[in-house]
Design a protein around this motif. Structure first.
Motif, PDB file in Angstrom:
ATOM      1  N   UNK A 105       0.865  -1.079   0.194  1.00 44.36           N
ATOM      2  CA  UNK A 105       0.000  -0.185  -0.093  1.00 44.36           C
ATOM      3  C   UNK A 105       0.799   1.359  -0.002  1.00 44.36           C
ATOM      4  N   UNK A 106       2.249   1.169   0.157  1.00 41.57           N
ATOM      5  CA  UNK A 106       3.020   2.175   0.157  1.00 41.57           C
ATOM      6  C   UNK A 106       3.241   2.847  -1.163  1.00 41.57           C
ATOM      7  N   UNK A 107       3.649   4.195  -0.998  1.00 42.29           N
ATOM      8  CA  UNK A 107       3.654   4.955  -2.268  1.00 42.29           C
ATOM      9  C   UNK A 107       5.174   5.138  -2.661  1.00 42.29           C
ATOM     10  N   UNK A 108       5.747   5.314  -3.939  1.00 40.04           N
ATOM     11  CA  UNK A 108       6.940   5.597  -4.338  1.00 40.04           C
ATOM     12  C   UNK A 108       7.458   6.670  -3.475  1.00 40.04           C
ATOM     13  N   UNK A 162      16.057   9.539  -7.476  1.00 40.54           N
ATOM     14  CA  UNK A 162      17.339   8.469  -7.479  1.00 40.54           C
ATOM     15  C   UNK A 162      16.984   7.184  -7.847  1.00 40.54           C
ATOM     16  N   UNK A 163      17.491   6.703  -8.827  1.00 42.56           N
ATOM     17  CA  UNK A 163      17.289   5.452  -9.684  1.00 42.56           C
ATOM     18  C   UNK A 163      17.399   4.451  -8.547  1.00 42.56           C
ATOM     19  N   UNK A 164      18.685   4.221  -8.010  1.00 44.72           N
ATOM     20  CA  UNK A 164      18.784   2.990  -7.173  1.00 44.72           C
ATOM     21  C   UNK A 164      17.626   2.988  -6.131  1.00 44.72           C
ATOM     22  N   UNK A 165      17.078   4.126  -5.575  1.00 48.00           N
ATOM     23  CA  UNK A 165      16.216   4.157  -4.472  1.00 48.00           C
ATOM     24  C   UNK A 165      14.750   3.621  -5.233  1.00 48.00           C
ATOM     25  N   UNK A 166      14.637   3.923  -6.315  1.00 47.55           N
ATOM     26  CA  UNK A 166      13.270   3.704  -6.887  1.00 47.55           C
ATOM     27  C   UNK A 166      13.465   2.252  -7.394  1.00 47.55           C
ATOM     28  N   UNK A 167      14.551   1.894  -7.676  1.00 48.39           N
ATOM     29  CA  UNK A 167      14.786   0.350  -8.170  1.00 48.39           C
ATOM     30  C   UNK A 167      14.470  -0.422  -6.886  1.00 48.39           C
ATOM     31  N   UNK A 227       8.727  -2.101 -13.987  1.00 45.35           N
ATOM     32  CA  UNK A 227       9.476  -0.749 -13.903  1.00 45.35           C
ATOM     33  C   UNK A 227      10.809  -0.895 -13.201  1.00 45.35           C
ATOM     34  N   UNK A 228      11.082  -1.620 -12.189  1.00 49.09           N
ATOM     35  CA  UNK A 228      12.177  -1.659 -11.731  1.00 49.09           C
ATOM     36  C   UNK A 228      13.333  -2.159 -12.542  1.00 49.09           C
ATOM     37  N   UNK A 229      12.878  -2.976 -13.438  1.00 44.59           N
ATOM     38  CA  UNK A 229      13.758  -3.455 -14.784  1.00 44.59           C
ATOM     39  C   UNK A 229      14.080  -2.489 -15.877  1.00 44.59           C
ATOM     40  N   UNK A 230      12.904  -1.817 -16.324  1.00 41.12           N
ATOM     41  CA  UNK A 230      12.983  -1.259 -17.299  1.00 41.12           C
ATOM     42  C   UNK A 230      13.067   0.226 -17.242  1.00 41.12           C
ATOM     43  N   UNK A 231      12.520   0.718 -15.910  1.00 46.11           N
ATOM     44  CA  UNK A 231      12.840   2.209 -15.711  1.00 46.11           C
ATOM     45  C   UNK A 231      13.869   2.655 -15.118  1.00 46.11           C
ATOM     46  N   UNK A 232      14.092   1.904 -14.136  1.00 54.26           N
ATOM     47  CA  UNK A 232      15.112   1.888 -12.932  1.00 54.26           C
ATOM     48  C   UNK A 232      15.926   0.830 -12.863  1.00 54.26           C
ATOM     49  N   UNK A 233      16.692   0.603 -13.709  1.00 51.88           N
ATOM     50  CA  UNK A 233      17.660  -0.571 -13.644  1.00 51.88           C
ATOM     51  C   UNK A 233      18.667  -0.687 -12.499  1.00 51.88           C
ATOM     52  N   UNK A 234      18.908  -1.627 -11.926  1.00 53.26           N
ATOM     53  CA  UNK A 234      20.129  -1.823 -11.270  1.00 53.26           C
ATOM     54  C   UNK A 234      21.476  -1.173 -11.288  1.00 53.26           C
ATOM     55  N   UNK A 235      22.001  -0.914 -10.324  1.00 46.93           N
ATOM     56  CA  UNK A 235      23.357  -0.160 -10.701  1.00 46.93           C
ATOM     57  C   UNK A 235      24.369  -0.938 -10.872  1.00 46.93           C
ATOM     58  N   UNK A 236      24.450  -2.304 -10.641  1.00 45.04           N
ATOM     59  CA  UNK A 236      25.480  -3.332 -11.148  1.00 45.04           C
ATOM     60  C   UNK A 236      25.173  -4.344 -11.762  1.00 45.04           C
ATOM     61  N   UNK A 237      25.837  -5.159 -12.283  1.00 44.74           N
ATOM     62  CA  UNK A 237      25.444  -6.387 -13.047  1.00 44.74           C
ATOM     63  C   UNK A 237      24.649  -7.328 -12.280  1.00 44.74           C
ATOM     64  N   UNK A 238      24.811  -7.702 -11.132  1.00 43.12           N
ATOM     65  CA  UNK A 238      24.343  -8.702 -10.401  1.00 43.12           C
ATOM     66  C   UNK A 238      23.011  -8.068 -10.166  1.00 43.12           C
ATOM     67  N   UNK A 239      22.864  -7.076  -9.799  1.00 52.45           N
ATOM     68  CA  UNK A 239      21.430  -6.325  -9.620  1.00 52.45           C
ATOM     69  C   UNK A 239      20.454  -6.452 -10.852  1.00 52.45           C
TER      70      UNK A 239
END
Length: 222
Positions: free
Chosen positions: A62-65, A70-75, A100-112
């Motif tokens: 139920x939480x809001x973004x 910050x891309x990392x925080x949104x991811x 959204x996590x994958x397409x709009x706010x991709x992870x910072x490193x390869x593993x993420x």
């Protein structure tokens, strides 16, 4: 057939009520209200489930973004909320957030990025979107480098299962051969003998078992 920690299994089930009337007697009942009754029923029949964990998932869902660019925080937020949605059975919402996590706010490193694509594939599969699941798994696999070669075993296991579900046994068999070849390389690595070996071997055997199961080769699947 062996199971891995991220495999989904059915332990209980329920269905929302229905009633006959013009348009359906529950047409004005919100989906959240209907699903909450199912969750309460599951908790009542399975006392080992921690209600606090379910309430936490509901709260996160139920939480809001966060108010940030910050891309990392949104991811991290969309991954966390996707996990909460899937925990309370809202797979469509979970898929939406993971996309959204994958397409709009991709992870910072390869593993993420590999982990997030894999998680997306798992959710797409659970939502019945096999083609989308295969795409996500293939994208995750394409990111794997020699430094993170161990990922190949778990992702290929998932990919082989999705190929088999789709009836594409040629691709599933090719992926299994790739896994077998990759395992030859991994068995020569230090990481194999430092604790990762059993998990990699388990993924290989699980992949083989899944393929045999879908092919109707029951004895070999065992």
């Amino acid at each position: 057939m062996s199971l891995n920690p991220r495999d989904a299994v059915i332990v209980d089930f329920g269905r929302t009520p229905m009633g006959r009337s013009k348009g359906g007697m529950h047409r004005n009942t919100r989906a959240e209200t209907m699903s909450s009754h199912l969750i309460d029923g599951v908790l009542a029949r399975n006392p080992k489930i921690d209600p606090a964990e379910v309430e936490h998932a509901r709260s996160v869902a139920a939480s809001s973004p966060p108010a940030t660019q910050d891309v990392a925080a949104l991811h991290a937020f969309y991954k966390r909320r996707a996990d909460a949605f899937q925990r309370i059975g809202k797979i469509d919402e979970a898929i939406r957030d993971m996309r959204r996590a994958v397409q709009e706010f991709p992870g910072e490193n390869l593993r993420q990025r590999i982990d997030s694509l894999t998680d997306l594939g798992i959710l797409e599969n659970r939502g019945g979107n096999i083609k989308n699941a295969i795409t996500a798994y293939e994208q995750a696999r394409s990111l794997i480098t020699r430094e993170v070669l161990g990922y190949y075993m778990s992702i290929n296991r998932l990919l082989i299962g999705a190929y088999a579900q789709a009836g594409d046994f040629a691709s599933a068999e090719a992926a299994l051969r790739d896994s077998e070849s990759t395992m030859v390389i991994l068995r020569k690595s230090n990481a194999y003998y430092n604790g990762f070996g059993p998990a990699w071997e388990s993924n290989l055997e699980a992949a083989r078992s899944i393929l045999f199961l879908f092919q109707g080769r029951w004895v070999e699947s065992e």
